[in-house]
Enzyme design. Structure first.
Site, PDB file in Angstrom:
ATOM      1  N   GLU A   1      47.229  35.606  37.362  1.00 14.96           N
ATOM      2  CA  GLU A   1      46.562  35.804  38.518  1.00 14.96           C
ATOM      3  C   GLU A   1      45.434  36.694  38.307  1.00 14.96           C
ATOM      4  OE1 GLU A   1      50.453  36.541  41.403  1.00 14.96           O
ATOM      5  OE2 GLU A   1      49.433  38.229  40.699  1.00 14.96           O
TER       6      GLU A   1
ATOM      7  N   ARG B   1      44.452  48.505  42.199  1.00 13.60           N
ATOM      8  CA  ARG B   1      45.831  47.862  41.401  1.00 13.60           C
ATOM      9  C   ARG B   1      45.648  46.541  40.678  1.00 13.60           C
ATOM     10  NH1 ARG B   1      50.129  44.659  43.071  1.00 13.60           N
ATOM     11  NH2 ARG B   1      48.974  44.540  45.428  1.00 13.60           N
TER      12      ARG B   1
ATOM     13  N   HIS C   1      43.387  42.984  50.347  1.00 13.15           N
ATOM     14  CA  HIS C   1      43.618  41.661  49.520  1.00 13.15           C
ATOM     15  C   HIS C   1      42.517  40.704  50.070  1.00 13.15           C
ATOM     16  CE1 HIS C   1      45.597  38.120  47.949  1.00 13.15           C
ATOM     17  NE2 HIS C   1      46.467  38.921  47.432  1.00 13.15           N
TER      18      HIS C   1
ATOM     19  N   ARG D   1      40.727  41.994  42.461  1.00  9.07           N
ATOM     20  CA  ARG D   1      40.937  41.817  44.039  1.00  9.07           C
ATOM     21  C   ARG D   1      39.564  42.628  44.559  1.00  9.07           C
ATOM     22  NH1 ARG D   1      47.377  42.808  44.894  1.00  9.07           N
ATOM     23  NH2 ARG D   1      47.708  40.925  44.501  1.00  9.07           N
TER      24      ARG D   1
END
Length: 523
Positions: free
Chosen positions: A114, A378, A236, A282
């Site tokens: 990811e 994060r 997100h 992100r």
């Protein structure tokens, strides 16, 4: 009145993992707002990050976490959590979690990659990892004779010794509203654990379930716990944009497996913003989408993975494939309309590596807590990992201690309040709060925007507190009271950070300060 050894508020991964690790030796009461599977953990699609191969290393995972976290991750806490990753994955496998197998892999399971990760290290159950983990643990929780599950209960406030006139402050349990009977119950416990999740519902658009209303953060703050890094709210980048698709997340792994972000005219825009393109962390991707949407006046952008074979998409992303098809979007032939949405609260109640807060006998684990792992942003799939590791260490700490006797505690007093005359006040304040946070405390901030938001939040706080003092509590009132306090903590923290780092981007302070320092608020 109900007495127990350990009271756990919240039934996500942190709460359930902790309950199972304690229940062979202690009586555990697990309280949840709705049903056991209604928390954010069940919604997690991507997976759990862990070093599971010889090609990977703890140092590489640590470096990826630090880079994503804008240099603000606590190095000691981060290393501790990453070093305890593999044993917790093995614990989940032993519980029977059906991770996606891969016979050709030395660990026996498929690993995906990811954004922000330098290696394939995400163990997953197709694209519904959280649901698979939670369903496995729920069965064990329900069957365990030492675990009492109380559903449809919303915690109002912590019961602490100082409220009873004692000089020292320790947690004694909580008052809780049974939303089926509308009665307030008293739950006493030798140890209380907040595993209540994050605060995504403070924003107008969020990937979080309706239960994510900052309850644990607000209750802990009112009891005297410090909070840290509340300005870092992760948006997100890819929430499905469709009027019927409430809060449906398009996992990071779609980009990890080759998904491309495009404008409506087909232009691939991420290389214009970052050399890592779609695999940037992100915060970078969310800000880039926000920039392009504002620049072109768009409602959404498109995440395109239609160049992959249909069978590949069905195998790797069955949930996303099916949900999009229900809405008339064939992801094998067209791009998925996406927008950024509030996703994860990187800050929270300050805890040590055993999950202990500033208040004696009060623990916190999961998204409600700040361990130092996530820093300013994060890294994908580190959240479920943190839940597991802190649940394990908190369980070890609780089991090593000798419980103190519990004092007598008065029941909840409703003798001086009445039923609310106009519930519409709550609905209006709820909407105003979420709009103000979205408009002024979003992906891109300015001091003036933050001050505007703070002014509105102060007025709302006065109204809500007056309502709370005069009327009987309801689920909506409890949540709104917690949300408005959490919103205030986010704004206070954002105003204190005079730089742009990670998820906090200020037009007034676009540069990095030379030293990365957490924002700590003290009650």
């Amino acid at each position: 009145m109900h007495k127990t050894d350990v009271l756990i508020i919240g039934s996500g991964l942190a709460g359930q993992a902790l309950a199972l690790r304690l229940a062979d030796r202690l009586k555990v009461t697990l309280v949840t707002k709705k049903a056991l599977l209604d928390g954010a953990s069940s919604w997690a699609q991507g997976g759990i990050a862990a070093v599971l191969t010889d090609e990977d290393s703890i140092d590489a995972h640590l470096q990826d976490t630090q880079i994503a976290g804008g240099g603000l991750c606590d190095p000691h806490a981060t290393r501790y959590i990453l070093e305890h990753a593999r044993r917790n994955i093995e614990w989940l496998i032993a519980q029977g979690v059906p991770f996606t197998p891969d016979a050709g892999h030395p660990f026996g399971f498929h690993l995906t990659r990811e954004g922000g990760h330098s290696h394939r290290r995400i163990i997953h159950a197709a694209d519904a990892t959280g649901a698979a983990v939670q369903q496995t643990l729920v069965e064990k929780v329900r069957q365990h004779p030492n675990i009492t599950v109380l559903e449809n209960r919303v915690a109002i406030d912590l019961i602490t010794s100082r409220k009873l006139g004692h000089s020292e402050q320790r947690a004694l349990g909580t008052y809780i509203l049974n939303t089926e009977t509308d009665h307030v119950e008293t739950l006493l416990a030798s140890y209380t654990v907040l595993a209540t999740g994050g605060a995504g519902k403070v924003y107008l658009y969020t990937t979080n379930p309706d239960t994510a209303t900052g309850d644990g953060i607000a209750m802990g703050w009112r009891a005297g716990c410090r909070v840290a890094n509340m300005e870092f709210i992760q948006f997100h980048p890819t929430c499905l944009y469709h009027p019927e698709a409430k809060s449906f997340l398009i996992t990071e792994a779609v980009r990890g497996e080759g998904g491309i972000l495009r404008l409506p005219d087909g232009h691939r825009f991420m290389p214009d913003h970052d050399p890592r393109a779609e695999l940037a962390p992100r915060d970078t991707v969310a800000r880039s989408i926000d920039f392009e949407m504002k620049r072109h006046g768009l409602d959404c952008v498109y995440l395109d993975i239609s160049h992959k074979p249909r069978d590949f998409l069905r195998d790797h992303f069955p949930t996303i494939y099916a949900r999009c098809l229900e809405l008339g979007i064939d992801i094998s032939r067209q791009g998925i309309p996406v927008v950024p949405a509030a996703h994860y609260t990187c800050g929270g109640l300050m805890v040590d590596l055993q999950g202990r807060t500033d208040v004696a006998n009060l623990y916190a684990a999961g998204e409600v807590a700040y361990t130092g792992l996530h820093g300013a942003n994060r890294l994908a799939s580190n959240s479920l990992l943190e839940c597991l590791v802190i649940a394990e260490s908190a369980a070890e700490d609780i089991l090593s201690r000798q419980a103190e006797p519990l004092p007598s505690v008065p029941d909840w007093d409703e003798s001086r309040v009445t039923d609310a005359d106009e519930e519409v006040v709550i609905a209006h304040n709820w909407n105003e709060l979420r709009h103000a946070m979205w408009d002024y405390v979003g992906i891109v901030r300015t001091t003036k925007r933050l001050q505007r938001a703070q002014h509105r939040i102060q007025l709302l706080t006065q109204e809500i507190n007056e309502f709370y003092r005069n009327f009987r509590v309801s689920n909506d009132l409890i949540e709104l009271r917690n949300l408005v306090l959490t919103a205030d903590l986010i704004i206070q923290s954002a105003l204190r950070r005079h730089e742009s780092r990670g998820l906090h981007f200020s037009r007034d302070y676009p540069d990095l300060l030379p030293k990365a320092v957490p924002t700590v608020l003290v009650p």
